[in-house]
Design a protein around this motif. Structure first.
Motif, mmCIF file in Angstrom:
data_model
loop_
_atom_site.group_PDB
_atom_site.id
_atom_site.type_symbol
_atom_site.label_atom_id
_atom_site.label_comp_id
_atom_site.label_asym_id
_atom_site.label_seq_id
_atom_site.Cartn_x
_atom_site.Cartn_y
_atom_site.Cartn_z
ATOM 1 N N LYS A 18 48.434 45.059 33.712
ATOM 2 C CA LYS A 18 47.525 45.330 32.759
ATOM 3 C C LYS A 18 45.663 44.909 33.281
ATOM 4 C CE LYS A 18 50.819 43.501 29.478
ATOM 5 N NZ LYS A 18 50.783 42.393 28.731
ATOM 6 N N TYR A 19 45.076 45.676 33.149
ATOM 7 C CA TYR A 19 43.678 45.673 33.396
ATOM 8 C C TYR A 19 42.846 45.944 32.246
ATOM 9 C CZ TYR A 19 43.808 50.768 33.351
ATOM 10 O OH TYR A 19 43.941 52.068 32.929
ATOM 11 N N GLU A 20 41.627 45.488 32.519
ATOM 12 C CA GLU A 20 40.694 45.767 31.578
ATOM 13 C C GLU A 20 39.306 45.774 32.254
ATOM 14 O OE1 GLU A 20 37.756 43.531 27.997
ATOM 15 O OE2 GLU A 20 39.381 42.183 28.963
ATOM 16 N N ILE A 21 38.524 46.989 32.190
ATOM 17 C CA ILE A 21 37.208 47.214 32.866
ATOM 18 C C ILE A 21 36.233 46.514 31.844
ATOM 19 C CG2 ILE A 21 35.696 48.929 33.564
ATOM 20 C CD1 ILE A 21 37.874 50.793 33.654
ATOM 21 N N ASN A 24 33.322 48.828 39.521
ATOM 22 C CA ASN A 24 33.610 48.293 38.222
ATOM 23 C C ASN A 24 33.839 46.772 38.379
ATOM 24 O OD1 ASN A 24 33.059 50.560 36.641
ATOM 25 N ND2 ASN A 24 35.294 51.119 37.378
ATOM 26 N N LEU A 25 33.507 45.932 37.344
ATOM 27 C CA LEU A 25 34.026 44.579 37.283
ATOM 28 C C LEU A 25 35.476 44.784 36.363
ATOM 29 C CD1 LEU A 25 31.318 42.007 36.544
ATOM 30 C CD2 LEU A 25 32.994 41.902 38.305
ATOM 31 N N VAL A 26 36.469 44.370 37.210
ATOM 32 C CA VAL A 26 37.923 44.570 36.180
ATOM 33 C C VAL A 26 38.551 43.446 36.302
ATOM 34 C CG1 VAL A 26 40.104 45.787 36.289
ATOM 35 C CG2 VAL A 26 38.008 46.894 37.091
ATOM 36 N N SER A 27 39.213 43.061 35.031
ATOM 37 C CA SER A 27 40.128 41.879 34.986
ATOM 38 C C SER A 27 41.594 42.320 35.078
ATOM 39 C CB SER A 27 39.961 41.238 33.481
ATOM 40 O OG SER A 27 40.797 40.292 33.242
ATOM 41 N N TRP A 28 42.169 41.691 36.039
ATOM 42 C CA TRP A 28 43.605 42.304 36.248
ATOM 43 C C TRP A 28 44.584 41.116 35.689
ATOM 44 C CZ3 TRP A 28 44.290 47.057 38.120
ATOM 45 C CH2 TRP A 28 43.254 47.794 38.577
ATOM 46 N N LEU A 65 36.913 42.559 45.269
ATOM 47 C CA LEU A 65 36.193 41.427 45.672
ATOM 48 C C LEU A 65 35.802 40.534 45.015
ATOM 49 C CD1 LEU A 65 34.235 44.310 47.856
ATOM 50 C CD2 LEU A 65 36.043 42.812 48.886
ATOM 51 N N THR A 66 35.869 39.421 45.488
ATOM 52 C CA THR A 66 35.148 38.226 44.531
ATOM 53 C C THR A 66 33.626 38.192 44.636
ATOM 54 O OG1 THR A 66 35.036 36.782 46.505
ATOM 55 C CG2 THR A 66 36.916 36.562 45.008
ATOM 56 N N LYS A 67 32.900 37.473 43.681
ATOM 57 C CA LYS A 67 31.332 37.624 43.999
ATOM 58 C C LYS A 67 31.146 37.212 45.355
ATOM 59 C CE LYS A 67 27.354 36.164 41.352
ATOM 60 N NZ LYS A 67 26.586 35.214 41.439
ATOM 61 N N ASP A 68 31.534 36.178 45.862
ATOM 62 C CA ASP A 68 31.279 35.931 47.143
ATOM 63 C C ASP A 68 31.343 36.830 48.124
ATOM 64 O OD1 ASP A 68 30.220 33.403 46.289
ATOM 65 O OD2 ASP A 68 32.074 32.194 46.834
ATOM 66 N N GLU A 69 32.473 37.626 47.980
ATOM 67 C CA GLU A 69 32.577 38.701 49.058
ATOM 68 C C GLU A 69 31.886 39.907 48.913
ATOM 69 O OE1 GLU A 69 37.757 38.236 49.673
ATOM 70 O OE2 GLU A 69 36.770 39.126 47.973
ATOM 71 N N ILE A 70 31.149 40.187 47.682
ATOM 72 C CA ILE A 70 30.590 41.468 47.419
ATOM 73 C C ILE A 70 28.946 41.078 47.831
ATOM 74 C CG2 ILE A 70 29.621 40.984 44.973
ATOM 75 C CD1 ILE A 70 30.926 44.315 45.987
ATOM 76 N N GLU A 71 28.776 39.706 47.901
ATOM 77 C CA GLU A 71 27.303 39.228 48.121
ATOM 78 C C GLU A 71 27.393 39.413 49.447
ATOM 79 O OE1 GLU A 71 26.968 35.361 46.224
ATOM 80 O OE2 GLU A 71 26.125 36.278 44.419
ATOM 81 N N LYS A 72 28.456 39.066 50.201
ATOM 82 C CA LYS A 72 28.486 39.059 51.747
ATOM 83 C C LYS A 72 28.477 40.538 52.321
ATOM 84 C CE LYS A 72 29.146 37.854 56.061
ATOM 85 N NZ LYS A 72 28.051 36.885 56.996
ATOM 86 N N LEU A 73 29.294 41.433 51.528
ATOM 87 C CA LEU A 73 29.270 42.733 51.877
ATOM 88 C C LEU A 73 27.934 43.384 51.797
ATOM 89 C CD1 LEU A 73 30.712 45.496 52.472
ATOM 90 C CD2 LEU A 73 30.874 45.630 49.913
ATOM 91 N N VAL A 74 27.109 42.984 50.628
ATOM 92 C CA VAL A 74 25.643 43.582 50.528
ATOM 93 C C VAL A 74 24.762 43.039 51.777
ATOM 94 C CG1 VAL A 74 23.520 43.515 49.153
ATOM 95 C CG2 VAL A 74 25.608 43.744 48.070
#
Length: 71
Positions: A5-8, A27-31, A56-65
């Motif tokens: 189940k997912y919700e965008i 996207n931000l997705v809730s799995w 990716l978590t918020k911390d991971e996306i910030e590190k990627l940026v």
């Protein structure tokens, strides 16, 4: 295979569109009702089908940026 189940929660943007019309999206997705994560994958036009992707978590996306900004 169990149903996933997912919700965008938020559509952030489209990176590209394939010849078949599938869109590579961020996207931000809730799995399965969990906390939303950043999600990068290809989606069919109506978001009913999806390709393999990465979350990716918020911390991971910030590190990627941060890493991308260094190059």
């Amino acid at each position: 295979m169990a149903d996933i189940k997912y919700e965008i929660v938020q559509e952030i943007g489209v990176l590209s569109v394939s010849a078949k019309g599938w869109q590579k999206e961020l996207n931000l997705v809730s799995w399965n009702g969990r906390e939303p994560k950043y999600d990068l994958r290809e989606w069919s036009e109506n978001h009913e089908k999806m390709g393999k992707g990465v979350t990716l978590t918020k911390d991971e996306i910030e590190k990627l940026v941060e890493l991308l900004n260094q190059h």
